[in-house]
Design an enzyme around this catalytic site. Sequence first.
Site, PDB file in Angstrom:
ATOM      1  N   CYS A   1      71.575  57.714  32.648  1.00 56.78           N
ATOM      2  CA  CYS A   1      70.435  57.657  32.497  1.00 56.78           C
ATOM      3  C   CYS A   1      70.350  57.199  31.632  1.00 56.78           C
ATOM      4  CB  CYS A   1      70.101  59.320  32.557  1.00 56.78           C
ATOM      5  SG  CYS A   1      71.312  60.205  33.839  1.00 56.78           S
TER       6      CYS A   1
ATOM      7  N   ASP B   1      77.025  67.853  35.964  1.00 58.55           N
ATOM      8  CA  ASP B   1      77.068  68.395  35.289  1.00 58.55           C
ATOM      9  C   ASP B   1      76.301  68.179  33.780  1.00 58.55           C
ATOM     10  OD1 ASP B   1      76.273  65.680  35.105  1.00 58.55           O
ATOM     11  OD2 ASP B   1      78.528  64.583  34.850  1.00 58.55           O
TER      12      ASP B   1
ATOM     13  N   LEU C   1      69.383  58.750  36.471  1.00 58.05           N
ATOM     14  CA  LEU C   1      69.686  57.668  37.914  1.00 58.05           C
ATOM     15  C   LEU C   1      70.652  58.969  38.495  1.00 58.05           C
ATOM     16  CD1 LEU C   1      70.248  55.370  39.381  1.00 58.05           C
ATOM     17  CD2 LEU C   1      72.887  54.261  37.963  1.00 58.05           C
TER      18      LEU C   1
ATOM     19  N   GLY D   1      88.126  48.317  34.949  1.00 58.70           N
ATOM     20  CA  GLY D   1      89.203  47.935  34.393  1.00 58.70           C
ATOM     21  C   GLY D   1      89.511  47.939  33.300  1.00 58.70           C
TER      22      GLY D   1
ATOM     23  N   ILE E   1      83.262  38.025  41.177  1.00 56.37           N
ATOM     24  CA  ILE E   1      82.639  37.499  40.212  1.00 56.37           C
ATOM     25  C   ILE E   1      83.318  35.820  39.931  1.00 56.37           C
ATOM     26  CG2 ILE E   1      82.737  36.755  37.614  1.00 56.37           C
ATOM     27  CD1 ILE E   1      79.452  36.785  39.437  1.00 56.37           C
TER      28      ILE E   1
END
Length: 602
Positions: A2, A97, A51, A357, A283
């Site tokens: 958000c 949450d 979101l 990662g 990518i």
Amino acid sequence: MCSILGYYNTNLSYEHIVKQNFLMSHRGPDNSTVKEYRFNEKKLFLGHNRLSIQDLATHANQPMENNRYVIVFNGEVYNHFEIRKKLNFKKFKTTSDTETLLWAFTEFGIKNALEYFIGMFSIALFDKIEQKLFLIRDRVGIKPVYWTFQNDEFAFSSELKGISSHLKQNKSNKALIQFMSFGYIPSENSYYKDIYKLKSAHYLVFDGNSVNIKRYWNLPNTKLDIPYEEAVEETERLIRSSVKYRLLSDVEVGSFLSGGIDSSLVSVIMQQESNQKIKTFSIGFEDKKYDESIYAKEVANYIHSEHFEYKFKVSDVINLIDKLKYHFDEPFGDASSLPMMILSEMTKKHVTVALSGDGGDELFLGYERYFFAQNYHNKLSKISQLVRTLFSNIGKYSPYDKLQKMSYPLKHLNVQNIYALLYCSTKPWELSNLFDSGFLEDSFGKSELNLLDIMDYQFDGKDIIDSLSRLDFNRYLSDDILTKVDRSTMAYGLEARVPILDHRVIEFAYSLPSHIRLQHGSKSILKEILYKQIPRRLIERPKRGFSVPLKYWFRNELKDIVYSKIENLDDRFNKKYLIKIFNEHQKGKNFEYVLWNIMSLR
């Protein structure tokens, strides 16, 4: 994911603040809300763009409040259902949450509640009873928040675009110098005077008259005395737990997969912990020297993920430059943000959340520059100052680029100066070529600067490798890598989660002595875990990183664009020097990072 926003004691109308909030609707396209509250008999506006990830219903929209607190929150706390079990309050209206955090702060207090949170967050919390406003940023700096207090007006926002133009009157010369040195603006600084980033692991308390900032978490300083095998076992347990937590979602979760150690480890564990075939995204580049997408595809085939890839090309750079500047709000010189934005756009077409990662190189010592700095420092320390000064003078006027670059660290030998060779776009001792000495002195109080002056950082140096890793954790990771990931993903309403940067993993990694983390070479602990899951041949190859072939593009497709940018710079810059290095770049020397920084200026 958000965005959050707030204004206190402002002359802006409600309608204007709604527009400011909506400027960040890309971060949260599912709901946009601004509400007004009373704070010290003045107006406080709190805004949120949502979101929807957990509890997709409208009753989980924000701002959310109870009898004491109002909260707007950007991020995720993955263990919030466990926290609920510790609370006396049980009449929850949502499964979000946000509601858990609201009651955790109510029952435990600010600092005690934060100790429970596993996740990423920037939080604004208004205490209606005590009449105080709190801003809180997660331990690592995964989620951003900017703030300013000018002429009795206080404002905060997830992105600089949420802060009104009347509060952005003057650009910061100090931030400009820092940017030209690193390609990012470090620490609490922003591109604008009097607007600051809240630093990671800190919270801010505003009582209507003054600002007080406190740190609530630190990297550990004590080291564990455990065998290597136990270190590997515990790291795997923590990373598995972290990945499992980050699968908590009411929407589909995918994974970024470059084919390197970190993203492969996250993806393979994610696939093992999932009850369905996961989606992975990578990518590639048309230039084969930079393209590693074939390795990502091999890993994807092995773990049987549904794999998607895109080949990045120079035309994407030209098409993305304006969009990049819009979403980053201030100069940002990490060119890998370009393919990151393309990757995020592609990924969002298939999932709403993606695991990344990031963090493995800092925590488990994967950067070659750590070893370069240590080795050269140790070797050069054995040579007398007289001899080093002699070679420094020779190198200064040498036609060979590498000898020129080494001339200053040879004469002024310390770890930071050697590290700056690989770390800085413009080296500290080169800044006087780029800017007037008076300009440097006005910004930093002196004209001869070193790496730590510009970075605003205290260097330990007892264990060189560990100290450089901590420097990167506190600056490069949060202000470059995580900024890149946040802005690039949120530009498309995609949430990125970073399992290796779970604070439990971080605390354990930094409690391990360097010789344990390096027992079988760089990142050996992560490799050991990964090679139990997939064949070694899929991963073992020279590390290249997520780089872009800028040096070739600046001699071809981007040549005229960057030259025009140099010609139009203001008088803070030494344009003769920049034209000189532009011409040297055309003849074969490499100034790609300086030129890209120039391209990124606003």
